[in-house]
Design a protein around this motif. Structure first.
Motif, PDB file in Angstrom:
ATOM      1  N   GLN A  12       0.834  -1.208   0.000  1.00 20.91           N
ATOM      2  CA  GLN A  12       0.000   0.000   0.000  1.00 20.91           C
ATOM      3  C   GLN A  12       0.871   1.262   0.000  1.00 20.91           C
ATOM      4  OE1 GLN A  12      -2.305  -0.891   3.581  1.00 20.91           O
ATOM      5  NE2 GLN A  12      -4.167  -1.087   2.350  1.00 20.91           N
ATOM      6  N   PHE A  13       1.895   1.250   0.839  1.00 20.40           N
ATOM      7  CA  PHE A  13       2.776   2.410   0.926  1.00 20.40           C
ATOM      8  C   PHE A  13       3.585   2.572  -0.361  1.00 20.40           C
ATOM      9  CE2 PHE A  13       6.363   4.855   2.974  1.00 20.40           C
ATOM     10  CZ  PHE A  13       5.589   5.932   3.382  1.00 20.40           C
ATOM     11  N   SER A  34      13.332   4.192  -8.275  1.00 15.32           N
ATOM     12  CA  SER A  34      12.351   3.133  -8.486  1.00 15.32           C
ATOM     13  C   SER A  34      11.770   2.713  -7.142  1.00 15.32           C
ATOM     14  CB  SER A  34      13.003   1.929  -9.168  1.00 15.32           C
ATOM     15  OG  SER A  34      13.949   1.330  -8.294  1.00 15.32           O
ATOM     16  N   ILE A  35      10.526   2.296  -7.155  1.00 14.09           N
ATOM     17  CA  ILE A  35       9.860   1.935  -5.906  1.00 14.09           C
ATOM     18  C   ILE A  35      10.541   0.769  -5.190  1.00 14.09           C
ATOM     19  CG2 ILE A  35       7.676   1.207  -4.886  1.00 14.09           C
ATOM     20  CD1 ILE A  35       7.818   4.122  -5.894  1.00 14.09           C
ATOM     21  N   PRO A  36      10.927  -0.327  -5.887  1.00 14.00           N
ATOM     22  CA  PRO A  36      11.586  -1.420  -5.162  1.00 14.00           C
ATOM     23  C   PRO A  36      12.861  -0.982  -4.429  1.00 14.00           C
ATOM     24  CG  PRO A  36      10.883  -2.154  -7.323  1.00 14.00           C
ATOM     25  CD  PRO A  36      10.678  -0.669  -7.288  1.00 14.00           C
ATOM     26  N   LEU A  65       9.880   5.226   7.227  1.00 17.84           N
ATOM     27  CA  LEU A  65      10.722   6.417   7.265  1.00 17.84           C
ATOM     28  C   LEU A  65      11.882   6.292   6.280  1.00 17.84           C
ATOM     29  CD1 LEU A  65      10.849   6.985  11.127  1.00 17.84           C
ATOM     30  CD2 LEU A  65       9.758   8.477   9.456  1.00 17.84           C
ATOM     31  N   SER A  66      12.501   5.126   6.239  1.00 19.35           N
ATOM     32  CA  SER A  66      13.618   4.895   5.322  1.00 19.35           C
ATOM     33  C   SER A  66      13.179   5.089   3.870  1.00 19.35           C
ATOM     34  CB  SER A  66      14.161   3.479   5.527  1.00 19.35           C
ATOM     35  OG  SER A  66      15.066   3.119   4.508  1.00 19.35           O
ATOM     36  N   ALA A  67      12.036   4.495   3.504  1.00 14.55           N
ATOM     37  CA  ALA A  67      11.536   4.626   2.131  1.00 14.55           C
ATOM     38  C   ALA A  67      11.201   6.078   1.805  1.00 14.55           C
ATOM     39  CB  ALA A  67      10.297   3.749   1.945  1.00 14.55           C
ATOM     40  N   ALA A  68      10.613   6.785   2.761  1.00 15.48           N
ATOM     41  CA  ALA A  68      10.251   8.192   2.526  1.00 15.48           C
ATOM     42  C   ALA A  68      11.489   9.050   2.322  1.00 15.48           C
ATOM     43  CB  ALA A  68       9.426   8.711   3.695  1.00 15.48           C
ATOM     44  N   ALA A 110      19.303   3.678   9.984  1.00 19.74           N
ATOM     45  CA  ALA A 110      19.372   4.582  11.134  1.00 19.74           C
ATOM     46  C   ALA A 110      19.819   5.970  10.700  1.00 19.74           C
ATOM     47  CB  ALA A 110      20.326   4.021  12.182  1.00 19.74           C
ATOM     48  N   GLN A 111      20.747   6.025   9.764  1.00 20.84           N
ATOM     49  CA  GLN A 111      21.175   7.318   9.210  1.00 20.84           C
ATOM     50  C   GLN A 111      20.015   8.005   8.488  1.00 20.84           C
ATOM     51  OE1 GLN A 111      24.520   5.504   6.961  1.00 20.84           O
ATOM     52  NE2 GLN A 111      25.789   7.123   7.874  1.00 20.84           N
ATOM     53  N   GLU A 112      19.256   7.215   7.741  1.00 19.98           N
ATOM     54  CA  GLU A 112      18.124   7.772   6.999  1.00 19.98           C
ATOM     55  C   GLU A 112      17.081   8.347   7.951  1.00 19.98           C
ATOM     56  OE1 GLU A 112      18.721   4.529   3.388  1.00 19.98           O
ATOM     57  OE2 GLU A 112      17.158   4.247   4.903  1.00 19.98           O
ATOM     58  N   LEU A 113      16.818   7.656   9.028  1.00 17.89           N
ATOM     59  CA  LEU A 113      15.851   8.152  10.007  1.00 17.89           C
ATOM     60  C   LEU A 113      16.332   9.454  10.630  1.00 17.89           C
ATOM     61  CD1 LEU A 113      14.690   5.306   9.532  1.00 17.89           C
ATOM     62  CD2 LEU A 113      14.310   5.134  12.007  1.00 17.89           C
TER      63      LEU A 113
END
Length: 451
Positions: A78-79, A99-101, A120-123, A163-166
């Motif tokens: 869904q996300f 790309s989404i994947p 959060l990582s994907a965003a 963790a860096q991405e967050l």
């Protein structure tokens, strides 16, 4: 003709008639927008998405703009699908959105639970923040996590890179730490949090609402004037080849050029768009609405109005904001700098209060203009994309080239003629049409009536 105006303003007025798209000798009001070689200063684009925006506002926006509906615990698929819809329209940051994947950890099941840290990582990656994220030291990661009330552990549930991405998400405003109060990194992502993240990703790609601010803001007039001063006549060479030929053939009487970067993306149920050429009129209109206690978001959309300047009007005077090009029959095509003001009212009821105020204070009914706003027209132009009582329906014809568009209005019964004529000029041109609700005076104007 608007006898109180200078000839150049009368000509600019004809631009509105220009926007109609019907062959007519009637005088018009200006309402045209520019599109392709436009050089619009970035400063004129003001994003208005306050950090304090409630999740309900994000949900309403994402649902209406992208058709995404979420509830309960959100799954990865869904996300992913929602991010795909946003990135599918987001070309402002990069020519090739990720790309989404690639946004999700390898080997994870698409239909499985979506932990908060993965969302959060994907965003972060979708918002093009990953390079920033990977500059974070462990100390900096720990400090950023602390803002959300989380404790960073090197060998914890969240991988180091994530963790860096967050941490970058917290520091960059992609998510407000307060939105994670009482939430753990491996908890299921709720629809509330998902909407917030999706809204911020859209914002980072310039896909959310554009607004100068609110009517009640102390600096709203200053921002309005600055946006007007920074706007210019817009040129869209490929689009103009078609619609200029339409003008020469009297197929249409005018058109608007616009740059979609300035689209407000307001809620159409609560929005009215008002066109004009005099910035002092806009300043006074804002003052009028404020004096009536009306609250609304405001966006100025620069536009260029193109129309036929007839030789019997005399020799045109060119300025930086008003250009003319001669055509074979002795007339000219004029290009005038104008604007649309879009108002997203606090409620539908507030929206319905707009027309009575215009009829009383911004519409000329006689030569004497005492008691009216400066530059009031005989046939003001304002419209809604949703139904309003006592507003007739007309048709818009839209041609696009990248972020630019040319549009011309017509009576519904003349739409087929306009489409056929433009297709004859260029058989490959794509023309999108839709009907919308316009004020009665402008509708009468399209029918060729003076008042």
């Amino acid at each position: 003709m608007y006898k109180s105006r200078t000839l150049i303003h009368v000509a600019a007025s004809a631009a509105l008639l220009a926007a109609i798209g019907i062959p007519s000798a009637a005088w018009a009001d200006p309402a045209v927008q520019p599109a392709a070689a436009a050089v619009q200063p970035a400063a004129a684009v003001v994003q208005s998405t306050p950090a304090k925006a409630a999740s309900g506002e994000w949900a309403a926006y994402i649902e209406k703009r992208y058709g995404v509906k979420l509830s309960g615990a959100v799954t990865r698929d869904q996300f992913a699908a929602a991010l795909g819809k946003i990135l599918g329209t987001a070309s402002s940051l990069t020519e090739t959105p990720p790309s989404i994947p690639s946004l999700f950890p390898q080997g994870t099941a698409v239909s499985g639970k979506l932990p908060v840290w993965e969302a959060l990582s994907a965003a972060v990656k979708a918002a093009e923040l990953k390079e920033l994220a990977y500059t974070y030291s462990e100390e900096k990661v720990a400090a950023a996590w602390k803002k959300a009330g989380w404790t960073y552990t090197k060998n914890g549930v969240v991988p180091h890179q994530a963790a860096q991405e967050l941490a970058a998400a917290f520091d960059s405003g992609l998510v407000a730490p307060a939105a994670l109060a009482g939430v753990t990194a491996d908890a299921a992502t709720t629809a509330d949090l998902a909407y917030r993240l999706l809204g911020k990703v859209a914002e980072f790609h310039g896909q959310t609402q554009n607004a100068l601010g609110y009517l009640s803001d102390d600096d709203i007039v200053g921002k309005l004037v600055q946006a007007w001063n920074e706007s210019q006549i817009i040129r869209a060479e490929e689009l103009q080849k078609v619609v200029d030929e339409g003008l020469k053939q009297n197929l249409i009487t005018g058109y608007n050029l616009k740059d979609t970067r300035f689209d407000p993306h307001f809620d159409p149920e609560r929005t009215i768009t008002y066109g004009h050429s005099d910035i002092v009129h806009a300043i006074q209109l804002i003052g009028l609405l404020r004096s009536e206690g009306i609250q609304a978001k405001v966006q100025l959309e620069p536009k260029t109005s193109a129309f036929v300047y007839r030789k019997e009007w005399g020799e045109p005077v060119q300025t930086e904001d008003y250009r003319v090009v001669p055509i074979d029959n002795g007339n000219h095509i004029a290009y005038a700098k104008e604007y649309d003001l879009s108002f997203e009212f606090a409620s539908v009821e507030e929206k319905q209060r707009f027309q009575p105020l215009i009829f009383r204070y911004a519409k000329r009914n006689q030569e004497d203009v005492t008691g009216l706003l400066k530059g009031s027209w005989w046939q003001p132009l304002y419209y809604s994309l949703t139904k309003l009582e006592d507003y007739p329906v007309i048709t818009n014809h839209v041609l696009k080239d990248g972020r630019f568009l040319a549009q011309t209005f017509s009576l519904n019964e003349q739409s087929a003629q306009v489409i056929a004529g433009l297709k004859k000029i260029n058989p490959s041109v794509q023309i999108a049409t839709y009907q919308f609700w316009v004020d009665q005076p402008f509708y009468q104007y399209l029918k060729g009536e003076y008042k």
